[in-house]
Design a protein around this motif. Structure first.
Motif, PDB file in Angstrom:
ATOM      1  N   ARG A   1       0.831  -1.195   0.000  1.00 19.62           N
ATOM      2  CA  ARG A   1       0.000   0.000   0.000  1.00 19.62           C
ATOM      3  C   ARG A   1       0.872   1.254   0.000  1.00 19.62           C
ATOM      4  O   ARG A   1       0.633   2.199  -0.739  1.00 19.62           O
ATOM      5  CB  ARG A   1      -0.917  -0.011   1.230  1.00 19.62           C
ATOM      6  CG  ARG A   1      -1.881   1.156   1.280  1.00 19.62           C
ATOM      7  CD  ARG A   1      -2.824   1.008   2.473  1.00 19.62           C
ATOM      8  NE  ARG A   1      -3.329   2.319   2.886  1.00 19.62           N
ATOM      9  CZ  ARG A   1      -4.486   2.827   2.468  1.00 19.62           C
ATOM     10  NH1 ARG A   1      -5.238   2.157   1.642  1.00 19.62           N
ATOM     11  NH2 ARG A   1      -4.876   4.024   2.876  1.00 19.62           N
TER      12      ARG A   1
ATOM     13  N   HIS B   1       2.307   1.710  -3.321  1.00 19.07           N
ATOM     14  CA  HIS B   1       1.283   2.198  -4.238  1.00 19.07           C
ATOM     15  C   HIS B   1       1.093   3.705  -4.048  1.00 19.07           C
ATOM     16  O   HIS B   1       0.962   4.464  -5.009  1.00 19.07           O
ATOM     17  CB  HIS B   1      -0.020   1.447  -3.973  1.00 19.07           C
ATOM     18  CG  HIS B   1      -1.083   1.731  -4.976  1.00 19.07           C
ATOM     19  ND1 HIS B   1      -1.099   1.152  -6.223  1.00 19.07           N
ATOM     20  CD2 HIS B   1      -2.158   2.558  -4.930  1.00 19.07           C
ATOM     21  CE1 HIS B   1      -2.138   1.602  -6.898  1.00 19.07           C
ATOM     22  NE2 HIS B   1      -2.807   2.453  -6.144  1.00 19.07           N
ATOM     23  N   LYS B   2       1.093   4.129  -2.786  1.00 19.66           N
ATOM     24  CA  LYS B   2       0.927   5.554  -2.504  1.00 19.66           C
ATOM     25  C   LYS B   2       2.141   6.345  -2.983  1.00 19.66           C
ATOM     26  O   LYS B   2       2.010   7.494  -3.408  1.00 19.66           O
ATOM     27  CB  LYS B   2       0.701   5.782  -1.003  1.00 19.66           C
ATOM     28  CG  LYS B   2      -0.599   5.182  -0.473  1.00 19.66           C
ATOM     29  CD  LYS B   2      -1.833   5.721  -1.183  1.00 19.66           C
ATOM     30  CE  LYS B   2      -3.122   5.102  -0.671  1.00 19.66           C
ATOM     31  NZ  LYS B   2      -4.260   5.348  -1.589  1.00 19.66           N
ATOM     32  N   ALA B   3       3.332   5.741  -2.905  1.00 21.38           N
ATOM     33  CA  ALA B   3       4.523   6.437  -3.408  1.00 21.38           C
ATOM     34  C   ALA B   3       4.386   6.668  -4.917  1.00 21.38           C
ATOM     35  O   ALA B   3       4.638   7.762  -5.425  1.00 21.38           O
ATOM     36  CB  ALA B   3       5.783   5.639  -3.102  1.00 21.38           C
ATOM     37  N   LYS B   4       3.941   5.642  -5.628  1.00 20.50           N
ATOM     38  CA  LYS B   4       3.758   5.787  -7.077  1.00 20.50           C
ATOM     39  C   LYS B   4       2.711   6.861  -7.387  1.00 20.50           C
ATOM     40  O   LYS B   4       2.792   7.550  -8.390  1.00 20.50           O
ATOM     41  CB  LYS B   4       3.298   4.455  -7.688  1.00 20.50           C
ATOM     42  CG  LYS B   4       4.344   3.360  -7.619  1.00 20.50           C
ATOM     43  CD  LYS B   4       3.736   2.036  -8.077  1.00 20.50           C
ATOM     44  CE  LYS B   4       4.697   0.888  -7.784  1.00 20.50           C
ATOM     45  NZ  LYS B   4       4.055  -0.425  -8.067  1.00 20.50           N
ATOM     46  N   ALA B   5       1.746   6.978  -6.500  1.00 18.67           N
ATOM     47  CA  ALA B   5       0.656   7.930  -6.738  1.00 18.67           C
ATOM     48  C   ALA B   5       1.016   9.345  -6.301  1.00 18.67           C
ATOM     49  O   ALA B   5       0.697  10.317  -6.979  1.00 18.67           O
ATOM     50  CB  ALA B   5      -0.591   7.470  -5.989  1.00 18.67           C
ATOM     51  N   PHE B   6       1.664   9.474  -5.150  1.00 18.08           N
ATOM     52  CA  PHE B   6       1.773  10.784  -4.504  1.00 18.08           C
ATOM     53  C   PHE B   6       3.107  11.500  -4.716  1.00 18.08           C
ATOM     54  O   PHE B   6       3.270  12.636  -4.277  1.00 18.08           O
ATOM     55  CB  PHE B   6       1.495  10.657  -3.000  1.00 18.08           C
ATOM     56  CG  PHE B   6       0.107  10.170  -2.659  1.00 18.08           C
ATOM     57  CD1 PHE B   6      -0.937  10.300  -3.567  1.00 18.08           C
ATOM     58  CD2 PHE B   6      -0.164   9.569  -1.436  1.00 18.08           C
ATOM     59  CE1 PHE B   6      -2.217   9.852  -3.267  1.00 18.08           C
ATOM     60  CE2 PHE B   6      -1.444   9.117  -1.119  1.00 18.08           C
ATOM     61  CZ  PHE B   6      -2.471   9.254  -2.035  1.00 18.08           C
ATOM     62  N   VAL B   7       4.084  10.836  -5.331  1.00 18.52           N
ATOM     63  CA  VAL B   7       5.320  11.562  -5.664  1.00 18.52           C
ATOM     64  C   VAL B   7       4.944  12.725  -6.578  1.00 18.52           C
ATOM     65  O   VAL B   7       4.165  12.562  -7.513  1.00 18.52           O
ATOM     66  CB  VAL B   7       6.332  10.614  -6.369  1.00 18.52           C
ATOM     67  CG1 VAL B   7       7.307  11.406  -7.221  1.00 18.52           C
ATOM     68  CG2 VAL B   7       7.070   9.776  -5.337  1.00 18.52           C
TER      69      VAL B   7
ATOM     70  N   PHE C   1       9.641   1.177 -11.063  1.00 18.65           N
ATOM     71  CA  PHE C   1       8.393   1.693 -11.630  1.00 18.65           C
ATOM     72  C   PHE C   1       8.632   3.055 -12.295  1.00 18.65           C
ATOM     73  O   PHE C   1       8.206   3.297 -13.422  1.00 18.65           O
ATOM     74  CB  PHE C   1       7.327   1.815 -10.529  1.00 18.65           C
ATOM     75  CG  PHE C   1       6.150   2.660 -10.917  1.00 18.65           C
ATOM     76  CD1 PHE C   1       5.108   2.121 -11.643  1.00 18.65           C
ATOM     77  CD2 PHE C   1       6.105   4.013 -10.568  1.00 18.65           C
ATOM     78  CE1 PHE C   1       4.023   2.905 -12.016  1.00 18.65           C
ATOM     79  CE2 PHE C   1       5.024   4.805 -10.942  1.00 18.65           C
ATOM     80  CZ  PHE C   1       3.980   4.253 -11.673  1.00 18.65           C
ATOM     81  N   PHE C   2       9.322   3.938 -11.570  1.00 14.30           N
ATOM     82  CA  PHE C   2       9.553   5.278 -12.121  1.00 14.30           C
ATOM     83  C   PHE C   2      10.488   5.224 -13.335  1.00 14.30           C
ATOM     84  O   PHE C   2      10.348   5.992 -14.278  1.00 14.30           O
ATOM     85  CB  PHE C   2      10.102   6.208 -11.035  1.00 14.30           C
ATOM     86  CG  PHE C   2       9.057   6.576 -10.018  1.00 14.30           C
ATOM     87  CD1 PHE C   2       8.104   7.543 -10.312  1.00 14.30           C
ATOM     88  CD2 PHE C   2       8.988   5.934  -8.797  1.00 14.30           C
ATOM     89  CE1 PHE C   2       7.108   7.875  -9.396  1.00 14.30           C
ATOM     90  CE2 PHE C   2       8.005   6.250  -7.865  1.00 14.30           C
ATOM     91  CZ  PHE C   2       7.062   7.222  -8.165  1.00 14.30           C
TER      92      PHE C   2
ATOM     93  N   GLU D   1      -8.200   7.291   1.868  1.00 17.37           N
ATOM     94  CA  GLU D   1      -7.372   6.951   0.723  1.00 17.37           C
ATOM     95  C   GLU D   1      -6.130   7.833   0.589  1.00 17.37           C
ATOM     96  O   GLU D   1      -5.167   7.470  -0.063  1.00 17.37           O
ATOM     97  CB  GLU D   1      -8.206   7.045  -0.566  1.00 17.37           C
ATOM     98  CG  GLU D   1      -9.283   5.992  -0.668  1.00 17.37           C
ATOM     99  CD  GLU D   1      -8.731   4.580  -0.557  1.00 17.37           C
ATOM    100  OE1 GLU D   1      -7.603   4.339  -1.024  1.00 17.37           O
ATOM    101  OE2 GLU D   1      -9.415   3.721   0.035  1.00 17.37           O
ATOM    102  N   MET D   2      -6.198   9.005   1.161  1.00 17.35           N
ATOM    103  CA  MET D   2      -5.061   9.934   1.077  1.00 17.35           C
ATOM    104  C   MET D   2      -4.754  10.402   2.505  1.00 17.35           C
ATOM    105  O   MET D   2      -5.108  11.510   2.892  1.00 17.35           O
ATOM    106  CB  MET D   2      -5.430  11.111   0.170  1.00 17.35           C
ATOM    107  CG  MET D   2      -4.273  12.032  -0.164  1.00 17.35           C
ATOM    108  SD  MET D   2      -4.731  13.203  -1.467  1.00 17.35           S
ATOM    109  CE  MET D   2      -5.767  14.356  -0.551  1.00 17.35           C
TER     110      MET D   2
END
Lengths: 417, 478
Positions: free
Chosen positions: B127, B130-136, B166-167, B234-235
């Protein structure tokens, strides 16, 4: 008008579309290409309305030749109008994407000049992103109502997902609020997209290099509470759309009053809990083996707002219970209130090694308060007097249950809702 | 019996795997070992002065061991290895021991405490990743060697190495850097370069694009449905400080009530408030000039009320007054009125026996030069004015209502219809009156093609004849 002003108008006009998913498509990163899609979507932010931002969701323009009452962009509305150029949209998408704000673009539009003209311009944007900018992120294009079949099919060459909104549950609803639109017309678009997707999948089996065609499938949206149509009408329509066109998702959007609304529309927001119950019921149809006729019938055509649809079904079908958690087949376990798909799969694996007790179920995060009336475990028999209690429904309503949020229900990885 | 010995290793999951394989083959029990990754914090239960186990030396003499774990388990174990909790190494060894020597199907037993701990750590890391991929959030730094996109992000767990691929896959065509408190990584278009962690202040402080991003965030938010809990679930707040858009949240929530209220206030007005207490035709007509529900009356010469027999069995509803009606204050007086009169005569209906009115009571127009040009009233204006029409219907109580044109149909039926769908049909609205929809005489006036014009005229006459017979009116003998 500068780009910020256009963005404010054209994002505002797009927000009544609930879908923002970026899932279902796999486009791995490639040398020289900006972006990828991973299959599971990513929600990059959340707004205080609880909805996620996964895509840059905008309209190409909010000028429109149609007069659909439920829509803020109808010709008779006196909202401020704007139009993006093709390059505006391309630039915004790329710049937002490079800062990791978004997964890609969700482009819809009011209809300018003609449906075909509008669709062509939308396709031009997607094409430019893919070819000139080597954009590998997610693109969701809305099939413009009334655009030619050929153009709608062409859109799928550049888009990950296509959608045609069914808008309202029944044709009679459309007649009332959007006399220019028909279900037949909308479903023709759905079926021509479906046809292409199936054809593309078949090609993939026989040929080596087949271009991607709408790999994320198609979805649709229904507005709930703008007309008196019942939950039964709504679920019947969803069920048919899932069956006939292989839709990935039907989105339900509680009618939300729009500024300067048409006098024929209700002034009040439809209850969000109704939207929530519809999503729960939709889940029961797709993953729990229920049919919509089991949940609702003409005698009681509305979902219970105070009780989730599965518990409500259980209360009405007490003869089905109690279910023996240690013996019952999967499809029976799925019908127990408080048992999710993942829990059921864990139970099935565990019980090959050990009989489960109530304490074990609690460890699996089953809400025992709700489930206990309906189950038998190694150390617990549902008391017949409890199950037969005429106050069971009321008792269950009072049970404090930690309801999973909509997002948990939909799975974090879906990248939106 | 030997005491507890320390397993020292480095290089994260890979190092643990190498050590675990050797120790497992030698059947060294989990309870005899303390795991210690070099350079990382001490496990809480670490006993000082433990003897170190020299596992690399034991590697050569390892007995045969077939590792009985799935690829999927290894993937999950790798995720667990990025958890901040140092107990993770011990837990992983415990599990792999039990999977190898006790129960190869242990992972199916999700109610087992160690399995649960494993699953919960794995879920937590996944999780967080996933948040790192989303929130960077990257900020662009322009430089001579090209743009660099730089982000500062604070994940819960030290998982930069877990998410960097991923990045790399996604942003391979641009140079980027991600800074975290534990570690940093830079992509130079060819390979990843690792560096030390750093504090937030060391990243770039702004990016001009953030204004547009904020504008988007604000505009896509729907103030009519505030669900703050769902947003926070979620955030979570802990991520907010590196996300520029979150600065707007407080303001958006604060304003949302006002925005919704304003929206309701901007709701379409209704003439309802201007109706007189007694809703007879005379009182209604007297009250009309006072109506300010919309601006149309003020812009016109006068509001035009209906006229005709107060108990008519047949009521005709048009769109709105025109130039002549606006001047005279009476409905259907101009050229369109003439067409209507001809059709009425053809249908043998005496104008004095029926009631005539319009859906909208004032002449909507625009001015071009010295001329006033008719403008179609919007559905909103029709809705606003509808209260007057309703009162007239209530007062007259006709048996049949003929809607002349689609604007009238919208007002009477409460829905927009297409003429082709309703032509020649008798529509029942509740059990009050029957409704017939036909052409507006002004529309007939504008048709150029003579054949079409005749056809439309005939259709109007047919509709009126039908209405007359439905209303049970006798033929007017002239």
């Amino acid at each position: 008008m500068d780009i910020k002003e256009k963005l404010a108008i054209l994002a505002d006009a797009a927000k009544y579309d609930a879908s923002c998913a970026s899932s279902g498509s796999k486009r791995p990163g490639e040398k020289g290409r900006l972006g990828n899609t991973q299959g599971t979507g990513i929600c990059h932010s959340y707004t205080p309305d609880g909805r996620c931002i996964s895509l840059l969701k905008i309209l190409l323009t909010n000028f429109c030749i149609f007069d659909c009452s439920y829509c803020i962009n109808r010709i008779s509305s006196d909202v401020k109008r704007a139009k993006f150029s093709v390059d505006d949209v391309v630039w915004l998408t790329i710049e937002f994407y490079k800062r990791n704000y978004i997964e890609g673009l969700f482009l819809s539009s009011g209809v300018i000049r003609s449906p075909d003209h509008t669709m062509e311009e939308m396709i031009a944007i997607a094409k430019k992103l893919r070819t000139e900018h080597k954009f590998g992120g997610y693109i969701h294009l809305k099939a413009v109502a009334g655009a030619s079949e050929e153009l709608v099919q062409k859109a799928g060459l550049w888009a990950d997902r296509l959608s045609a909104n069914i808008e309202l549950p029944k044709q009679t609803d459309l007649d009332q609020l959007a006399p220019a639109k028909t279900h037949v017309q909308i479903e023709t678009a759905m079926s021509s997209i479906q046809e292409k997707i199936v054809e593309n999948r078949a090609d993939k089996k026989t040929m080596k290099k087949v271009p991607l065609y709408a790999p994320g499938g198609q979805s649709t949206q229904m507005i709930v509470g703008a007309t008196p149509s019942s939950d039964l009408d709504i679920l019947a329509t969803s069920s048919r759309l899932y069956d006939d066109y292989g839709l990935k998702r039907v989105y339900y959007s509680a009618f939300s009053p729009i500024p300067k609304g048409d006098p024929r529309l209700p002034l009040k927001q439809a209850p969000l809990v109704r939207e929530h119950r519809l999503y729960q019921a939709d889940w029961l149809l797709r993953f729990y083996g229920f049919s919509y006729q089991e949940l609702l019938d003409p005698a009681s055509p509305q979902l219970d707002l105070q009780l989730d649809p599965k518990t409500s079904w259980a209360v009405n079908h007490r003869a089905f219970f109690p279910v023996d958690v240690n013996k019952a087949p999967r499809e029976h376990l799925l019908r127990i209130p408080g048992f999710g798909v993942r829990t059921v799969d864990k139970i099935i694996k565990t019980r090959t090694q050990r009989s489960l007790t109530l304490a074990d179920l609690s460890k699996l995060k089953v809400s025992i308060d709700k489930a206990r009336y309906f189950i038998t475990t190694a150390d617990h028999n549902s008391s017949v007097t409890l199950l037969d209690d005429e106050h069971l429904r009321a008792r269950l309503k009072k049970t404090k249950i930690i309801q999973p949020t909509l997002f948990e229900l939909m799975g974090v990885s879906d990248g939106g809702g | 019996m030997k005491g507890v010995r320390t397993v020292s290793f480095e290089n994260g999951f890979k190092g643990w795997r190498n050590a675990a394989r050797v120790l497992l083959a030698h059947k060294i029990e989990p309870s005899d070992l303390e795991w210690q990754e070099r350079g990382k914090g001490h496990s809480s239960a670490l006993l000082w002065g433990n003897e170190e186990i020299d596992w690399p030396a034991m590697a050569g003499s390892s007995p045969q061991l077939v590792l009985n774990v799935s690829r999927r388990w290894l993937e999950m174990a790798e995720a667990v290895s990025y958890h901040r909790n140092p107990e993770k190494w011990q837990l992983l060894y415990n599990l792999i021991w039990r999977l190898t020597y006790e129960n190869p199907k242990l992972m199916d037993l999700s109610i087992d405490d160690q399995v649960q701990a494993f699953l919960s750590m794995e879920h937590g890391v996944r999780r967080d990743a996933h948040k790192a991929k989303a929130f960077v959030r990257f900020r662009k730094i322009e430089s001579e060697e090209g743009d660099i996109y730089c982000a500062w992000h604070e994940p819960e767990n030290p998982l930069l190495r877990y998410v960097a691929p991923f990045f790399k896959d996604r942003f391979s065509v641009m140079k980027w850097t991600i800074l975290t408190p534990d570690e940093s990584v830079h992509w130079d278009l060819k390979s990843l370069h690792w560096g030390p962690g750093c504090a937030q202040g060391q990243g770039p402080q702004n990016d001009s694009l953030e204004e547009l991003w904020g504008c988007y965030y604000k505009s896509i938010f729907n103030p009519a449905r505030v669900k703050i809990k769902a947003m926070k679930a979620e955030m979570p707040r802990k991520y907010w400080h590196t996300m520029p858009e979150t600065r707007l949240i407080e303001e958006l929530i604060f304003e949302s009530d006002q925005r919704v209220e304003a929206m309701i206030r901007a709701a379409p007005p209704s003439a309802e408030a201007y109706l007189p207490e007694s809703e007879d035709l005379v009182s209604l007509k007297t009250a009309l000039p006072g109506c300010r529900a919309c601006e149309l009356c003020a812009k016109a010469t006068q509001g035009v009320f209906g006229m005709g027999h107060p108990n008519a069995k047949l009521m005709l509803v048009g769109e709105q007054p025109g130039e002549v009606e606006d001047q005279t204050g009476l409905p259907f007086q101009g050229p369109a009125g003439q067409i209507l009169d001809e059709a009425l005569a053809e249908a043998s209906i005496d104008r004095d026996t029926i009631y005539l009115t319009n859906a909208v009571k004032a002449y909507k127009h625009r001015i071009e030069g010295k001329r006033r040009i008719h403008e179609k009233p919007s559905p909103r204006e029709v809705g606003t004015c509808k209260a007057w029409l309703k009162s007239e219907l209530k007062a007259v109580r006709p048996e049949v209502v003929v809607c002349l044109g689609l604007t009238a149909a919208l007002a009477v039926l409460g829905q927009s219809v297409r003429l082709m769908d309703v032509k020649n049909k008798v529509l029942e609205v509740g059990d009050n009156w029957k409704v017939i929809v036909t052409h507006h005489p002004a529309h007939i006036l504008r048709i150029q093609d003579p054949d079409e014009k005749d056809l439309a005229r005939e259709e109007l006459e047919t509709a009126l004849k039908l209405a007359r017979s439905l209303a049970g009116m006798t033929r007017n003998i002239t």
